[in-house]
Design a protein around this motif. Sequence first.
Motif, mmCIF file in Angstrom:
data_model
loop_
_atom_site.group_PDB
_atom_site.id
_atom_site.type_symbol
_atom_site.label_atom_id
_atom_site.label_comp_id
_atom_site.label_asym_id
_atom_site.label_seq_id
_atom_site.Cartn_x
_atom_site.Cartn_y
_atom_site.Cartn_z
ATOM 1 N N SER A 165 0.914 -1.092 0.149
ATOM 2 C CA SER A 165 -0.031 -0.038 -0.018
ATOM 3 C C SER A 165 1.054 1.246 -0.027
ATOM 4 C CB SER A 165 -1.101 -0.154 1.318
ATOM 5 O OG SER A 165 -1.729 -1.225 1.249
ATOM 6 N N THR A 183 -8.723 10.114 3.679
ATOM 7 C CA THR A 183 -7.462 10.029 3.094
ATOM 8 C C THR A 183 -6.658 11.353 3.555
ATOM 9 O OG1 THR A 183 -7.985 11.242 0.940
ATOM 10 C CG2 THR A 183 -8.256 8.731 1.144
ATOM 11 N N ARG A 187 -10.330 13.335 0.927
ATOM 12 C CA ARG A 187 -11.272 12.656 0.436
ATOM 13 C C ARG A 187 -11.799 11.750 1.610
ATOM 14 N NH1 ARG A 187 -11.167 8.412 -4.469
ATOM 15 N NH2 ARG A 187 -13.588 8.049 -4.528
ATOM 16 N N ARG A 240 -17.667 -1.503 2.508
ATOM 17 C CA ARG A 240 -17.622 -0.154 1.666
ATOM 18 C C ARG A 240 -16.179 0.411 2.055
ATOM 19 N NH1 ARG A 240 -23.536 2.423 2.153
ATOM 20 N NH2 ARG A 240 -24.862 0.775 0.679
ATOM 21 N N ARG A 243 -13.640 -1.327 0.244
ATOM 22 C CA ARG A 243 -13.601 -1.013 -1.138
ATOM 23 C C ARG A 243 -12.950 0.421 -1.398
ATOM 24 N NH1 ARG A 243 -19.490 -0.630 -3.067
ATOM 25 N NH2 ARG A 243 -19.413 -2.678 -2.496
ATOM 26 N N PHE A 244 -13.221 1.139 -0.589
ATOM 27 C CA PHE A 244 -12.725 2.725 -0.477
ATOM 28 C C PHE A 244 -11.032 2.548 -0.419
ATOM 29 C CE2 PHE A 244 -12.327 7.075 1.786
ATOM 30 C CZ PHE A 244 -12.119 7.704 0.344
ATOM 31 N N LYS A 246 -9.103 -0.156 -1.165
ATOM 32 C CA LYS A 246 -8.501 -0.888 -2.172
ATOM 33 C C LYS A 246 -8.687 0.248 -3.390
ATOM 34 C CE LYS A 246 -10.268 -4.779 -3.320
ATOM 35 N NZ LYS A 246 -11.295 -5.920 -3.335
ATOM 36 N N ALA A 247 -9.567 1.144 -3.486
ATOM 37 C CA ALA A 247 -9.459 2.262 -4.465
ATOM 38 C C ALA A 247 -8.559 3.137 -4.464
ATOM 39 C CB ALA A 247 -10.888 2.947 -4.495
ATOM 40 N N VAL A 248 -8.056 3.579 -3.353
ATOM 41 C CA VAL A 248 -6.928 4.542 -2.890
ATOM 42 C C VAL A 248 -5.679 3.757 -2.667
ATOM 43 C CG1 VAL A 248 -8.544 6.410 -2.416
ATOM 44 C CG2 VAL A 248 -7.579 4.879 -0.744
ATOM 45 N N ASN A 249 -5.415 2.635 -2.852
ATOM 46 C CA ASN A 249 -4.571 1.750 -2.529
ATOM 47 C C ASN A 249 -3.836 1.963 -1.191
ATOM 48 O OD1 ASN A 249 -2.446 -0.145 -2.909
ATOM 49 N ND2 ASN A 249 -0.906 1.355 -3.890
ATOM 50 N N ARG A 298 -4.280 -6.849 2.378
ATOM 51 C CA ARG A 298 -3.927 -5.570 3.311
ATOM 52 C C ARG A 298 -3.968 -5.675 4.697
ATOM 53 N NH1 ARG A 298 -3.840 -1.809 -0.725
ATOM 54 N NH2 ARG A 298 -4.950 -2.081 -2.542
ATOM 55 N N VAL A 390 -19.327 10.083 -0.519
ATOM 56 C CA VAL A 390 -17.987 10.205 -0.881
ATOM 57 C C VAL A 390 -17.846 11.658 -1.269
ATOM 58 C CG1 VAL A 390 -16.325 9.484 -2.783
ATOM 59 C CG2 VAL A 390 -18.128 7.794 -1.835
#
Length: 407
Positions: A165, A183, A187, A240, A243-244, A246-249, A298, A390
């Motif tokens: 990550s 983040t 976001r 969720r 999922r968030f 994973k979307a921002v690594n 992760r 979001v």
Amino acid sequence: MRRVTTTLKLKFLDLNAVKAEMFNQTVCATTELANELLRISPKERKALTTAKVVTPLKSALSNQVIRVLKGKAGQRVKHFKVFWPEVNNQNWKLHKVGSTYSVSFPTIQGDKRVPLEVGSSYYAERLERILAEQDCERGTLKLMKLRGCWYAVVSITWEVPEVKSTERLGVDRGQNRLAVAATRWGRAVFFGGGEVAYRRRRFQKRRAQLQQAGKYRALKRLERKEARWMRAVNHTVSRRIVRFAKAVNADVWMEDLSGIRQSRQSQKARSDAGKSRHTWSYYDLEWKVAYKLEMAGRTLHKRPAAYTSKTDHRTGLICSAGPEAIGKRSGHLFTGQDGYCCDADWNAAILLRKTRSVMNIAQWDGFSCPLSLKEALPVIGRVGSGDGVVGNPLNSMNPSQLQAVGS
């Protein structure tokens, strides 16, 4: 590579009355054997083998009962109401004919092969791994009856590649808001808690009515219904959040809320099911986020929770108390000493995920306040149910300012 163990709950397909009765007889026999073994002293129980017990069960089933009762379960339990039959990985097999999966395992009438109902690609993918025997290790199989339906509950272990990550996602949990994930660039995803508090109070009122009427069976059913509903909410929120991430690594960073229920709380708040910390399922949410992250390769990290909601994420300074203080938290609004305003839970989430290059919360615990404050009472964020939003919350936050601070 990391090894991940999970459980698959597989419903039997079109189970007829004859097989259902056979399963009932198997459960009765295993329960009877387990209770007989509990009447034997632990010392004698450790020397038992299948040759020394009298039971209509096959050796694969009786041997597993003996193995379980030799362990901690035999020390904790005095009597089993139900002891579900279980076999080890050597005594059950998975089959596939066409598109139909089936499982064979020993029962009171010998080995039986029963088709399975596989309704989603999630289960099909894992069953294919078992059949291929590639990077997948089978565990035990347990026969269970849940709410009138028979299931084969199997455990499997497989290797998941670790993901490197590049970001950190801070997650602040609470009761007015179930979670806020943010983040470093601002976001965020918000999960409100209004619906959860409302339904908790409805359940509390119904429990009081059933208690007063003496309807204790209905009371137990209501408690199980509430627990199932809350687990479903936490599953949705955790899915969720992952999922968030994973979307921002990113890996996920949370507060360590150990001992939160032992902290001080007013009698009025404690008696309200929508506010009481004793009805707050914070650990269930943490556990679900942890294992979902693990399955994605992760990691979940934890940070001290003290003062995260009262600390300015830009400077690491704790806001002073008092009605005339400039820097403070009021409800969902956080106000810094310089008049900077933002969402308080968003501020806490940002603080939780700070890296060492910006502002590590562990460093803040060390030099922005005495070390003894690490053991202070945690300051709760706020919690709630669904409604994820979001994007940046509507307040005076300026992403350009955050980038300047981060640099």
